[in-house]
Design an enzyme around this catalytic site. Structure first.
Site, short mmCIF file in Angstrom:
data_model
loop_
_atom_site.label_atom_id
_atom_site.label_comp_id
_atom_site.label_asym_id
_atom_site.label_seq_id
_atom_site.Cartn_x
_atom_site.Cartn_y
_atom_site.Cartn_z
CB SER A 98 44.77 42.73 38.52
OG SER A 98 45.46 41.79 39.30
CE LYS A 101 46.87 44.49 42.00
NZ LYS A 101 46.29 43.21 41.57
CB SER A 347 49.18 43.87 38.55
OG SER A 347 47.83 43.56 38.78
CE LYS A 459 46.25 46.72 37.58
NZ LYS A 459 46.64 45.51 36.83
#
Length: 538
Positions: A98, A101, A347, A459
């Site tokens: 992720s 992203k 997420s 993140k």
């Protein structure tokens, strides 16, 4: 027609960058560069003893047994000077999970803009006649990842207020703003029942305050021992089929409940046993054709508001020869700056893919993954990111066809930090150890009681054999950007290894850990094979 005003997604919680609180929904604030702090001698002196100690500490952390057989790209940069403070395998192409992203969010801000909003309309060929009748009615989606059942009800009320009492023909759910490809080609079929692998559509209804798209909440409640368990399909009641083979077991017996949606079906299959004394079990499960579910829910909303649909509910686009279609109702989403909060904090894969297709529409007039991913890469290049080490196959990171390098991630972090939308970007990142989920997100339960708590903004990314943590460490002695990308570990995700590095960076940036919470040398343990938000664990 007057458009409805979007409501804030969550009340704003204030706090400066690196403070104990982060905005959950944005208001108008000055946009400040993320590199206001000049490089202090303590950070800038690459020959200093502190830097040598930092490098030795990170080296020691990366010797943890949790990383045996794994490849780890780790890069740390002083954002004020661009000086690389640490690098190990920074140029190695690795799966990002992720962390992908980060690239999608930056491209969306660059292409669509922080103030971009998404519209949904209800259209007929003409205004209702004297009897309050229209022929066919179209619910038209244009990529809103936060459209809720309440929004559908509000639009149904608008339709009724326009004078419509009867739809003589059919109600169509129009999701043609995007193409009909619902899933990325290499997503694993066995993931399809789960919210993190929901089908992508331009018209989809979001569930709950985290706005999970393309799903319904299934609730299973025990009955009397030996009787079938009670199953509620939530929003999909009357839309999805139910195959209920679950039974109620004896009090104190094992819970063997399984809630599935077999591949290629629109059937929720519930099997196993739920103890008679167990609490109800809830789970998010995907539906087939999210736009059709939106149409089903909108028909129910119309009926509740006194509008009868005589025909069927189906999928279809507004006819091309409707040059002057009558817009009977509309809804405008919150701005992208606010939507990024649930997207990045939790997420949300559905949001990522919808943004990619929206980028494709904006840049090439095509709501496809192919067009959108080209638009993402072009936006990143325009931002100044070196994309040579970047391979894009989706926007969320669920695909195992994505490749990044830690160098590229840190490059992105640096470029985003000086972009006009830097504050918006920063506000979307999870904050270590913050218990409010709309602040801490996927980091809410990590690094508590350490120098990183309330400081590290990063993140996360986790799936089988892949884990990453990339973001910022602001502090009184300067700001660091870092990326940690781990691939190939055979056990649980090495989250504690990542946390140990982030805590050490927070200490290096001038933050103090609470008494007794200094970094411990030696092995640390990891956990989890999926993002905690994907399994409702944070």
């Amino acid at each position: 027609m007057k458009q409805s005003s979007p409501e804030p997604l969550r009340p704003r919680r204030t706090g400066g960058r690196g403070g104990a609180r982060r905005a959950a929904a944005l208001v108008t604030i000055p946009l400040l560069p993320m590199t206001l702090l000049g490089a202090s001698p303590a950070l800038a002196d690459a020959s200093g003893a502190r830097l040598t100690e930092l490098r030795e500490d990170i080296d020691a952390i990366l010797e943890d047994p949790a990383l045996e057989g794994a490849v780890s790209g780790v890069v740390v940069v002083d954002t004020a000077t661009g000086e690389e403070l640490y690098s190990r395998d920074g140029g190695e192409q690795l799966l990002p999970a992720s962390n992908m992203k980060l690239f999608t969010a930056a491209a969306a801000l660059e292409v669509l803009g922080a103030d971009h909003s998404f519209g949904t309309e209800v259209a007929a060929e003409s205004a209702p006649g004297r009897r309050g009748e229209v022929q066919d009615l179209y619910l038209v989606g244009r990529g809103d990842p936060t459209l809720s059942a309440e929004d559908l009800d509000a639009m149904a009320a608008e339709v009724a207020a326009s004078g419509v009492r009867t739809v003589r023909g059919d109600l169509y759910a129009d999701d043609t703003w995007f193409d009909s490809e619902r899933l990325v080609d290499d997503w694993w079929p066995e993931d399809e029942p789960y919210a993190y692998s929901a089908q992508i559509s331009a018209l989809t209804v979001a569930h709950g305050e985290r706005f999970d798209t393309g799903v319904t909440e299934v609730s299973v409640t025990p009955a009397a021992e030996g009787e079938p368990a009670d199953v509620d399909l939530g929003a999909a009641e009357g839309y999805a089929e139910l195959d209920n083979r679950a039974v109620t077991g004896a009090a104190g017996s094992a819970n063997t409940l399984v809630i599935d949606r077999p591949v290629g079906t629109n059937t929720i299959a519930v099997t196993g046993s739920l103890p008679a004394d167990a609490a109800p079990v809830t789970a998010l499960r995907t539906v087939d054709e999210p736009a059709a579910l939106a149409g089903h829910l909108f028909e129910e909303a119309l009926e509740s508001n006194g509008v009868t649909v005589k025909g069927d509910v189906g999928l279809g686009g507004v006819p091309a020869d409707w040059q002057d279609a009558e817009v009977l109702a509309d809804h405008t989403s919150a701005e992208l700056s606010e939507i990024l909060v649930p997207f990045m904090k939790f997420s949300n894969n559905g949001h990522a893919e919808m943004l990619v297709k929206s980028i494709g529409q904006e840049t090439a007039g095509a709501g496809t993954w192919d067009a959108g991913l080209v638009g993402v890469e072009e936006a990143l290049s325009g931002l100044g990111v070196d994309t040579a080490g970047l391979v894009l196959n989706d926007g969320s990171g669920l695909s195992r066809g994505n490749l990044v390098t830690a160098d590229t991630v840190v490059d992105l972090l640096g470029q985003a930090g000086s972009a006009p939308w830097a504050q918006t970007w920063s506000a979307s990142l999870p904050v270590a150890g913050e218990s409010d989920p709309f602040v801490g997100g996927t980091l809410a339960n990590r690094m508590r009681g350490t120098a990183a708590e309330g400081v590290v903004e990063a993140k996360t990314g986790t799936m089988s054999g892949v884990s990453a943590l990339s973001g910022y460490v602001p502090g009184p002695e300067g700001e660091l950007a870092f990326s940690i990308v781990n691939n190939g570990h055979s056990g649980p995700a090495p989250l504690a290894v990542q946390d140990a590095i982030a805590v050490r960076l927070a200490e290096y940036a001038g933050h103090q850990a609470p008494e007794g919470a200094r970094m411990m040398r030696g092995p640390v343990q990891g956990s989890g094979e999926l993002e905690c938000s994907w399994v409702q664990a944070c």
